[in-house]
Design an enzyme around this catalytic site. Sequence first.
Site, PDB file in Angstrom:
ATOM      1  N   ASP A   5     -38.640   9.023  11.895  1.00 34.39           N
ATOM      2  CA  ASP A   5     -38.011   7.669  10.980  1.00 34.39           C
ATOM      3  C   ASP A   5     -36.711   8.414  10.687  1.00 34.39           C
ATOM      4  O   ASP A   5     -36.148   8.733   9.805  1.00 34.39           O
ATOM      5  CB  ASP A   5     -38.917   7.610   9.798  1.00 34.39           C
ATOM      6  CG  ASP A   5     -40.615   7.696   9.776  1.00 34.39           C
ATOM      7  OD1 ASP A   5     -41.147   8.404   9.339  1.00 34.39           O
ATOM      8  OD2 ASP A   5     -40.809   7.165  11.005  1.00 34.39           O
ATOM      9  N   GLU A  14     -40.940  -3.129  10.574  1.00 36.01           N
ATOM     10  CA  GLU A  14     -41.640  -1.966   9.516  1.00 36.01           C
ATOM     11  C   GLU A  14     -39.482  -1.603   9.780  1.00 36.01           C
ATOM     12  O   GLU A  14     -38.834  -2.106  10.639  1.00 36.01           O
ATOM     13  CB  GLU A  14     -42.477  -1.185   8.741  1.00 36.01           C
ATOM     14  CG  GLU A  14     -42.412  -0.801  10.463  1.00 36.01           C
ATOM     15  CD  GLU A  14     -43.989   0.198  10.263  1.00 36.01           C
ATOM     16  OE1 GLU A  14     -44.218   0.208   9.683  1.00 36.01           O
ATOM     17  OE2 GLU A  14     -43.853   1.475  11.534  1.00 36.01           O
TER      18      GLU A  14
HETATM   19  C1  6LW Z   1     -42.764   4.865   8.809  1.00 31.89           C
HETATM   20  C2  6LW Z   1     -42.820   3.397   8.967  1.00 31.89           C
HETATM   21  C3  6LW Z   1     -43.712   4.453  10.390  1.00 31.89           C
HETATM   22  O1  6LW Z   1     -42.551   5.049   7.012  1.00 31.89           O
HETATM   23  O2  6LW Z   1     -44.163   5.113   9.877  1.00 31.89           O
HETATM   24  O3  6LW Z   1     -42.611   4.759  12.218  1.00 31.89           O
HETATM   25  C4  6LW Z   1     -43.610   5.285   8.484  1.00 31.89           C
HETATM   26  N1  6LW Z   1     -42.725   4.132  11.102  1.00 31.89           N
HETATM   27  O4  6LW Z   1     -41.830   3.262   9.185  1.00 31.89           O
HETATM   28  C5  6LW Z   1     -43.995   7.139   8.098  1.00 31.89           C
HETATM   29  O5  6LW Z   1     -43.417   7.295   9.603  1.00 31.89           O
END
Ligand code: 6LW
Length: 505
Positions: free
Chosen positions: A14, A174
Amino acid sequence: MRYKNPIIPGFHPDPSICRKGDDFYLVTSSFEYFPGVPIFHSRDLINWRQIGHCLTRKSQLPLEKAWASGGIFAPTIRYHGGKFYMVTTNVSGFGNFFVTATDPAGEWSDPVMLPIGAIDPSLFFDDDGKVYLTGTERVEGKPGISQSEIDIETGKQLSQTKHIWDGTGGRYPEGPHLYKINGMYYLLISEGGTEYGHYVTIARSKSPWGPFESCPHNPILTHRDTEDEIIQGTGHADLIQAVNGSWWLVFLAYRMTAPYFHHLGRETFLAPVSWDKDGWPIIGNKGRVSLEMEADLLAPHSFEKEDSRDDFDEDKLKLCWNFLRNPREDSWSLRDRPSWLCLRGLETSLSDIGSPALVCRRQQHFDCQATSLLDFKPTRDGEEAGLAVYVNDEHHYEVALTMIEGERCVIVRRTVGDLSAIVAKERAQDKSLVLQIRADKDHYYLGYGYNKDQLKIIAKGYTKLLAKEVTFNGFTGAMFALYATGNGKPCTNPAYFDWFDYEYK
Ligand code: 6LW
């Protein structure tokens, strides 16, 4: 010129990046580990050096309730008006907050709380002084990307939280970031989930609130549906422009050891970015990246190579070291015996969800070895100290000194899910021990001796049994840990570690 990926190997997921003049700063998520949110510095985007952590106090980072892979999820770092901002979510604590600093190496401020229920919060400072908080949150029942305007001094919301985009139809939209480029607002997100279906998409609008027009060649980055590609899971990205005008993307991905296993965790990668005639970004090799890439690199700026050996000579731990959750301050010391790390075993063991007497550092290479010298005198069955490769409370291998039926022994124990067994046991002489875990892509080799030049392997274990695909949705990666435990009762004697070596090929 060519450069190698990952730019920050090992469990560094991240990534988020910002720039102050010629200096780049990058943060990654840290989950149940303390201190939290490691921060790195670079001048060329290739060579990185850790300069600290954003969260170094329990008041910023309460982790008592953090389950395995709970705690700190994705962070965002931004620089505006002479101040650095890091915003993130403690999913096992008080939710969303940001901290600020004028010196990115810290100390960082106390948390400013944010009244949103999102994960993956991000900040955007617009030219008109407005500040937007973007995140991943269901709004009016709609999953996807949410946003509100906030007062950056207080964290107070100045608008309702609105749903602004749900991506291109993939699950789990996300990891949003908003940018203003050539007068247009670009919204970069990830979809598909942080596994093999992960991908990066982008959209743009004349307004920070949308409506957003999706890039015609989305996904702009993905390795999903690729065959014979050890880089997988590409996603969770952040865009950055260098002083010379060049654009780059940092993002997470992982390197498989074999289809389909990876145990080092999600790592930080870099790709060059170009823009097409319609003003849409092209990432890497048309949305694909590789372990070696060609790019018009910035002027190189390397750092002195870290010593492989830590002699614990300083009065504080090096930045590579982490605790599991918030450590009990009486469980460790660098002063009890100068130039030795002292760990006072608690009742908490490696297989408990808690904070055992333990310090650990990321395994960052497939071919490497961790070695340490231990001075420990167990006086009761169950007292134990050693060296582990640790992923979570249900997935770890350790070579340790303990007492069994009154006898001083060296053991290797392997714990994989609900299976745990001592797989090797030998009587130990009453003197200091050198413990070693050597790794290659497929195995860990666990051994010991009475001097570093005469070690013997007494057990081995598959790396794939500590892989994310086995450890049930782990967001972290393999750590080498020094630890002591009384396995249900405090140890009567401290364990002392004289040095720790991390060597790699
Ligand atoms: C993070 C989300 C994700 O908050 O996994 O790969 C979660 N992305 O955006 C935890 O790393």
